[in-house]
Design an enzyme around this catalytic site. Sequence first.
Site, PDB file in Angstrom:
ATOM      1  N   ASP A   2    -109.701 -30.264 -70.200  1.00 30.84           N
ATOM      2  CA  ASP A   2    -109.874 -31.054 -69.112  1.00 30.84           C
ATOM      3  C   ASP A   2    -110.974 -32.306 -69.215  1.00 30.84           C
ATOM      4  O   ASP A   2    -111.089 -33.071 -68.383  1.00 30.84           O
ATOM      5  CB  ASP A   2    -110.383 -30.062 -67.976  1.00 30.84           C
ATOM      6  CG  ASP A   2    -109.294 -29.373 -67.192  1.00 30.84           C
ATOM      7  OD1 ASP A   2    -108.077 -29.739 -67.447  1.00 30.84           O
ATOM      8  OD2 ASP A   2    -109.526 -28.232 -67.169  1.00 30.84           O
ATOM      9  N   GLU A 105    -103.519 -32.954 -60.190  1.00 30.16           N
ATOM     10  CA  GLU A 105    -103.288 -31.944 -59.116  1.00 30.16           C
ATOM     11  C   GLU A 105    -103.980 -31.662 -58.134  1.00 30.16           C
ATOM     12  O   GLU A 105    -104.112 -31.319 -57.028  1.00 30.16           O
ATOM     13  CB  GLU A 105    -103.314 -30.497 -59.901  1.00 30.16           C
ATOM     14  CG  GLU A 105    -104.307 -30.083 -60.613  1.00 30.16           C
ATOM     15  CD  GLU A 105    -104.402 -28.870 -61.431  1.00 30.16           C
ATOM     16  OE1 GLU A 105    -103.545 -28.179 -61.171  1.00 30.16           O
ATOM     17  OE2 GLU A 105    -105.329 -28.743 -62.208  1.00 30.16           O
TER      18      GLU A 105
END
Length: 278
Positions: A2, A105
């Site tokens: 990430d 998301e």
Amino acid sequence: MDNDLPITDCCPGFGSAAKYIAVSTREAALDVLSMARTSTKVFVLEVMGRHAGWLAAASGLCREKNSDAPHIILFPEITFDRERFLAKVKESVDKNGYCVVVVSEGVRDADGKFLAEAGTKDAFGHSQLGGVGPIVAQMAQQAFGYKFHWAVADYLQRSARHIASEVDVAQAYAVGKAAVEFALKGKNAVMPVIVRKSSKPYRWTIGEAPLSAVANQEKKVPRNFITADGFGITAPCRRYLSPLIHGEAYPPYINGLPAYATLKGSRVPKRLKTKFMV
């Protein structure tokens, strides 16, 4: 992968995940372009990133001219504005014949609510996200009647070893080696970090940071890495991201498929005499 840990220049795994997203965006865009005149006008790729939009930003690396995809990147760091988004979609379709959107998301609305919030919680108490890709794709369809497709990269973006970044693989091995060396030296509560020495050419080394400076911290995409309209990446962002995806480190292939090693996971006798506390 990430890329949201502070202090380190980047996180091991991110360069390869970023490469996968950039490559997938380019390839999907070429496919959509080939049929946009008579069929699909909007394609949406949903990528991971609950609070930090690094993977979404990576998709911007494949945009070399104004008509290139992605035409819109939706970051968690930028509040989602439905009307501005739809106007941008229409502008892209009118100019280019199609529109490719990459969405994190974790995109939120003006009230701070996830667009894809499903109303349930995971084991950590985080809101369960139900899929933002189809939500934004359907917005465009309902507003303009455009035919659309959407895809979710999901596990594929973090497991695509077949297209790994050579830079990322080298950094991953270096970080792992440093961690073992730290342990052998008796160092505790420290994390190996990647230190950028220069961007062009990209030079880096391994340093260390106290875990107290890393734990419970989150590195988000800086505002100056995102274009003024909130839908793309800037030159400084490109300079940061580009070196991380360079080079290919293909695994060995057998019978046309990548051959991966599987750890046996066998227990070994305990060797440490003292207990390390974090």
